[in-house]
Scaffold this motif. Structure first.
Motif, PDB file in Angstrom:
ATOM      1  N   LEU A 178      40.009  28.942  32.343  1.00 26.54           N
ATOM      2  CA  LEU A 178      41.271  28.568  31.316  1.00 26.54           C
ATOM      3  C   LEU A 178      42.754  28.219  31.735  1.00 26.54           C
ATOM      4  N   GLY A 179      42.625  28.304  33.141  1.00 24.62           N
ATOM      5  CA  GLY A 179      43.799  27.874  34.045  1.00 24.62           C
ATOM      6  C   GLY A 179      44.773  29.072  34.007  1.00 24.62           C
ATOM      7  N   ALA A 180      44.206  30.302  33.553  1.00 24.81           N
ATOM      8  CA  ALA A 180      45.210  31.359  33.627  1.00 24.81           C
ATOM      9  C   ALA A 180      45.123  31.992  35.141  1.00 24.81           C
ATOM     10  N   ARG A 181      44.122  31.836  36.019  1.00 26.09           N
ATOM     11  CA  ARG A 181      44.160  32.179  37.367  1.00 26.09           C
ATOM     12  C   ARG A 181      43.979  31.004  38.515  1.00 26.09           C
ATOM     13  N   THR A 182      44.457  31.244  39.536  1.00 28.99           N
ATOM     14  CA  THR A 182      44.313  30.319  40.419  1.00 28.99           C
ATOM     15  C   THR A 182      43.053  30.469  41.199  1.00 28.99           C
ATOM     16  N   THR A 183      42.874  29.529  42.253  1.00 35.72           N
ATOM     17  CA  THR A 183      41.630  29.407  42.883  1.00 35.72           C
ATOM     18  C   THR A 183      41.817  30.677  43.981  1.00 35.72           C
ATOM     19  N   LEU A 184      43.106  30.762  44.595  1.00 40.54           N
ATOM     20  CA  LEU A 184      43.343  31.885  45.413  1.00 40.54           C
ATOM     21  C   LEU A 184      42.992  33.252  44.854  1.00 40.54           C
ATOM     22  N   ASP A 185      43.383  33.445  43.510  1.00 38.23           N
ATOM     23  CA  ASP A 185      42.979  34.649  42.670  1.00 38.23           C
ATOM     24  C   ASP A 185      41.356  34.905  42.890  1.00 38.23           C
ATOM     25  N   VAL A 186      40.685  34.005  42.498  1.00 39.40           N
ATOM     26  CA  VAL A 186      39.128  34.121  42.488  1.00 39.40           C
ATOM     27  C   VAL A 186      38.894  34.341  43.889  1.00 39.40           C
ATOM     28  N   LEU A 187      39.254  33.637  45.032  1.00 40.21           N
ATOM     29  CA  LEU A 187      38.844  33.974  46.236  1.00 40.21           C
ATOM     30  C   LEU A 187      39.223  35.410  46.588  1.00 40.21           C
ATOM     31  N   ILE A 188      40.257  35.846  46.139  1.00 42.87           N
ATOM     32  CA  ILE A 188      40.595  37.295  46.753  1.00 42.87           C
ATOM     33  C   ILE A 188      39.738  38.200  45.862  1.00 42.87           C
ATOM     34  N   SER A 189      39.346  38.092  44.640  1.00 39.29           N
ATOM     35  CA  SER A 189      38.671  39.142  43.946  1.00 39.29           C
ATOM     36  C   SER A 189      37.107  38.792  44.558  1.00 39.29           C
ATOM     37  N   GLU A 190      36.573  37.791  44.907  1.00 44.71           N
ATOM     38  CA  GLU A 190      35.345  37.513  45.442  1.00 44.71           C
ATOM     39  C   GLU A 190      35.337  38.286  46.471  1.00 44.71           C
ATOM     40  N   GLN A 191      36.363  38.297  47.554  1.00 39.62           N
ATOM     41  CA  GLN A 191      36.317  38.991  48.969  1.00 39.62           C
ATOM     42  C   GLN A 191      36.268  40.409  48.821  1.00 39.62           C
ATOM     43  N   ALA A 192      36.979  40.923  47.399  1.00 33.31           N
ATOM     44  CA  ALA A 192      37.132  42.569  47.202  1.00 33.31           C
ATOM     45  C   ALA A 192      35.640  42.785  46.926  1.00 33.31           C
ATOM     46  N   LEU A 193      35.069  41.975  45.953  1.00 27.98           N
ATOM     47  CA  LEU A 193      33.502  42.487  45.739  1.00 27.98           C
ATOM     48  C   LEU A 193      32.699  42.503  46.848  1.00 27.98           C
ATOM     49  N   LEU A 194      32.798  41.475  47.883  1.00 28.64           N
ATOM     50  CA  LEU A 194      32.034  41.331  48.957  1.00 28.64           C
ATOM     51  C   LEU A 194      32.217  42.506  49.941  1.00 28.64           C
ATOM     52  N   ASP A 195      33.526  42.986  49.857  1.00 27.03           N
ATOM     53  CA  ASP A 195      34.110  44.282  50.819  1.00 27.03           C
ATOM     54  C   ASP A 195      33.261  45.577  50.281  1.00 27.03           C
ATOM     55  N   ALA A 196      33.305  45.568  49.119  1.00 26.50           N
ATOM     56  CA  ALA A 196      32.676  46.708  48.335  1.00 26.50           C
ATOM     57  C   ALA A 196      31.306  46.640  48.352  1.00 26.50           C
ATOM     58  N   GLU A 197      30.578  45.705  48.136  1.00 27.69           N
ATOM     59  CA  GLU A 197      29.162  45.615  48.488  1.00 27.69           C
ATOM     60  C   GLU A 197      28.563  45.973  49.727  1.00 27.69           C
ATOM     61  N   ALA A 198      29.581  45.662  50.747  1.00 22.98           N
ATOM     62  CA  ALA A 198      29.268  45.937  52.214  1.00 22.98           C
ATOM     63  C   ALA A 198      29.534  47.441  52.255  1.00 22.98           C
ATOM     64  N   ALA A 199      30.498  47.980  51.955  1.00 19.98           N
ATOM     65  CA  ALA A 199      30.800  49.444  51.976  1.00 19.98           C
ATOM     66  C   ALA A 199      29.619  50.109  51.342  1.00 19.98           C
ATOM     67  N   ARG A 200      29.251  49.923  50.177  1.00 19.23           N
ATOM     68  CA  ARG A 200      27.911  50.359  49.627  1.00 19.23           C
ATOM     69  C   ARG A 200      26.861  50.394  50.543  1.00 19.23           C
ATOM     70  N   ILE A 201      26.476  49.437  51.259  1.00 15.12           N
ATOM     71  CA  ILE A 201      25.293  49.332  51.878  1.00 15.12           C
ATOM     72  C   ILE A 201      25.492  50.459  53.106  1.00 15.12           C
ATOM     73  N   THR A 202      26.662  50.245  53.752  1.00 17.56           N
ATOM     74  CA  THR A 202      27.051  50.919  54.863  1.00 17.56           C
ATOM     75  C   THR A 202      26.887  52.551  54.626  1.00 17.56           C
ATOM     76  N   ALA A 203      27.440  52.767  53.464  1.00 17.99           N
ATOM     77  CA  ALA A 203      27.402  54.161  52.796  1.00 17.99           C
ATOM     78  C   ALA A 203      26.015  54.736  52.662  1.00 17.99           C
ATOM     79  N   GLN A 204      25.228  53.795  52.242  1.00 18.69           N
ATOM     80  CA  GLN A 204      23.808  54.309  51.748  1.00 18.69           C
ATOM     81  C   GLN A 204      22.903  54.644  53.309  1.00 18.69           C
ATOM     82  N   THR A 205      23.260  53.601  54.123  1.00 22.03           N
ATOM     83  CA  THR A 205      22.754  53.979  55.441  1.00 22.03           C
ATOM     84  C   THR A 205      23.259  54.984  56.236  1.00 22.03           C
ATOM     85  N   SER A 206      24.370  55.462  55.987  1.00 23.10           N
ATOM     86  CA  SER A 206      25.129  56.568  56.662  1.00 23.10           C
ATOM     87  C   SER A 206      24.829  57.768  56.029  1.00 23.10           C
TER      88      SER A 206
END
Length: 469
Positions: free
Chosen positions: A381-409
Motif C-alpha cells: 500500500l506504499g506505507a512501508r519501504t522495501t528496506l522495512d520488508v527486508l529488515i523484518s524478513e531478516q528478523a524472522l529468519l534470525d528468530a527461526e534459526a534461533a529456535r532451531i538452535t534452541a531445540q537442538t541445544s
C-alpha cells in the motif's frame, strides 16, 4: 533417595520417536540407532577394553606368585689340563652332563602377595569405571554429532527458503521500479539482501558439511535422513537431585574410590615386604661322567627362611612412597567430588536455560512472523519501504534459526546432564547393542590358567576372535 531417582530416570532414559522439525519417513535413522552404531564402531572403546584386559592380567600375574614354580635345568661341561706329580705329567680330562628339575613354593611372605593381589583387583575395578567414562564420552559425542547435523540441515533449508523469498522480493522491487512506484535504491537494497542471503547459505552449507564429517567420525557412517527426537530423556527436577545422583553413580567418583583402595593395599604390601619370607625348595638332578661312566642322581628338599636386615633404606622409601601415593588418591577424590557436583550443576543449569530459550524463541518466531506479514502488506500500500520488508524478513529468519538452535541445544543439554551424572550408558539408555562384558575376561584369567590347560586354550580362541574384529 538417589537410588530411587536413578531407577526412575532409567525407566524413560531415551525418548526417541518422530521428528518435530519435519515429517519423517519410516526409513529415517533415529538417535538410538546412531548411538548403537557409535558404540559398535568406536575404536576408543576397543582401545580401553584392551587396557582393561591388560589390567586383568596383573591380577593373574600376582596370583601366580602363590603357585608352585617349577623349572628345568641342564649342563654339559668338559674339563681339560694336566698336573705334575713326582716328575710325572698326568692329563686331567673329564666330561660331565647333568639335568634336573627345581621346585619352589611360597609358604609365607607376611601377607605381601595377598595384599598385592587385592591391590590388582581394585585396579581392575577402577579400570572398568574408566571404561564406563570412555563409553559416556563416545555416546555424548554421538548425540552432539547427530543433533548438529539435524540443526545445520534445518538451517540450510531455512536459508534456501529465505533465498527464494528474497529473490521474489527482488523481482517485485524491479517490477515496481519499472512502473515508478519505488526508486533504484529499493532495488539495490533487495539485491544486497539477496547477495547476503547467498553468503549466509554458503556458510550454512559449510557448517553442515563439517557436521557431517563429525557425524561420520563419531557414528561410523555418513548421515542419511535423521529423525529428530520428539522428547527428552527423563532428568532430575532440581540441581540438588542431579548432584546427589552424580556423586553416587558417576564413574569418575567410583574409579577414584577403587584407586584409593588399591593404594591402601599397596601400603600393606610395602609394610609386608619388611617381614620374613618362607619357601619350600626342592631339586632333583641326574649327573653322568663320560670318562668312567659314573651315574648318579641327587635330590634335595629344604625349607628356607629369610628376610631383609638392611637394604640401604630402599624398603622404607618404598613404604613412604606408597603412603604418599595413597594420600594423593584421597585428595584426588576430594577434588573429584567438588568437580562432579559442579559439572552436574552446570549441566542442569544449561538444560534449564535451553528450555527457557526454546520457549522464548518460539514466541519470538510467532511475533516476527506477524510483524513480517503485516509490514509486507503495508508495503504493497506504499506505507512501508522495501528496506522495512527486508529488515523484518531478516528478523524472522534470525528468530527461526534461533529456535532451531534452541531445540537442538535442549536435547544435547539433556544428554549432557545424563553424562554428568554417570547415566549416559548403553545399560541406562537400554540400547539394542551387543554389550561388552568387562567381567568375562577377568573370570577366565584371574587365577592364572596355564598356557596348555583347557581354559588356556579357550583364552587363545577368545584372543584370536578379538584380533579378527
Amino acid at each position: 533417595m538417589a537410588r530411587r531417582l536413578v531407577n526412575s530416570l532409567r525407566a524413560s532414559a531415551l525418548a526417541i520417536s518422530v521428528a518435530v522439525f519435519a515429517p519423517v519417513s519410516a526409513l529415517a535413522e533415529n538417535l538410538a540407532d546412531a548411538l548403537a552404531d557409535a558404540y559398535a564402531h568406536s575404536g576408543l572403546l576397543e582401545q580401553n577394553r584392551a587396557l582393561l584386559r591388560a589390567a586383568d592380567e596383573n591380577v593373574a600375574q600376582t596370583y601366580a606368585r602363590l603357585q608352585p614354580i617349577v623349572n628345568w635345568f641342564g649342563s654339559v661341561d668338559y674339563t681339560f689340563g694336566n698336573t705334575r706329580t713326582s716328575a710325572v705329567n698326568v692329563d686331567v680330562n673329564s666330561a660331565n652332563a647333568s639335568i634336573g628339575l627345581s621346585l619352589q613354593i611360597l609358604l609365607y611372605d607376611n601377607g605381601q602377595t595377598q595384599a598385592s593381589i587385592e591391590a590388582a583387583k581394585e585396579t581392575v575395578l577402577a579400570t572398568r569405571q574408566a571404561l564406563v567414562g570412555v563409553e559416556q564420552s563416545v555416546l555424548l559425542n554421538a548425540v552432539q554429532a547427530y543433533m548438529n547435523v539435524i540443526r545445520d540441515a534445518q538451517i540450510v533449508e531455512l536459508r534456501q527458503n529465505n533465498l527464494r523469498l528474497v529473490e521474489r522480493e527482488l523481482q517485485a522491487a524491479r517490477d515496481r521500479f519499472e512502473v515508478g512506484e519505488v526508486t533504484r535504491t529499493d532495488v539495490a537494497q533487495a539485491e544486497a539482501s539477496l547477495a547476503g542471503g547467498r553468503a549466509e547459505l554458503a556458510a550454512a552449507q559449510g557448517n553442515l558439511m563439517q557436521s557431517q564429517e563429525f557425524y561420520t567420525a563419531a557414528i561410523g557412517h555418513r548421515p542419511g535422513h535423521l529423525a529428530a527426537p520428539r522428547g527428552l530423556p527423563q532428568v532430575p527436577g532440581s540441581t540438588d537431585q542431579a548432584k546427589a545422583v552424580a556423586i553416587r553413580t558417576h564413574p569418575g567418583m567410583i574409579q577414584a574410590q577403587h584407586e584409593i583402595e588399591a593404594a591402601e593395599y599397596q601400603v600393606l604390601a610395602a609394610e609386608a615386604a619388611m617381614g620374613p619370607r618362607v619357601t619350600l625348595d626342592g631339586t632333583l638332578s641326574v649327573q653322568e661322567s663320560y670318562n668312567d661312566s659314573d651315574y648318579s642322581h641327587v635330590g634335595k628338599v629344604a625349607v628356607t627362611l629369610g628376610g631383609p636386615i638392611y637394604r640401604g633404606g630402599a624398603l622404607s622409601s618404598v613404604l613412604r612412597q606408597s603412603m604418599a601415593q595413597r594420600d594423593a588418591k584421597r585428595s584426588n577424590l576430594h577434588v573429584l567430588r567438588h568437580s562432579t557436583r559442579q559439572n552436574a550443576g552446570n549441566a542442569w543449569a544449561l538444560l534449564a536455560a535451553a528450555k527457557a530459550q526454546l520457549v522464548a524463541t518460539a514466541r519470538q518466531v510467532e511475533a516476527a512472523r506477524i510483524a513480517f506479514e503485516g509490514i509486507r502488506e503495508e508495503s504493497k500500500l506504499g506505507a512501508r519501504t522495501t528496506l522495512d520488508v527486508l529488515i523484518s524478513e531478516q528478523a524472522l529468519l534470525d528468530a527461526e534459526a534461533a529456535r532451531i538452535t534452541a531445540q537442538t541445544s535442549q536435547i544435547t543439554a539433556a544428554y549432557s546432564l545424563l553424562a554428568s551424572m554417570g547415566l549416559l550408558t548403553t545399560d541406562h539408555l537400554n540400547l539394542r547393542v551387543e554389550k561388552y562384558d568387562p567381567a568375562a575376561y577377568y573370570e577366565m584369567v584371574k587365577d592364572a590358567p596355564a598356557l596348555r590347560s583347557a581354559r588356556g586354550k579357550q583364552l587363545d580362541q577368545v584372543l584370536r576372535a578379538i584380533g579378527k574384529e
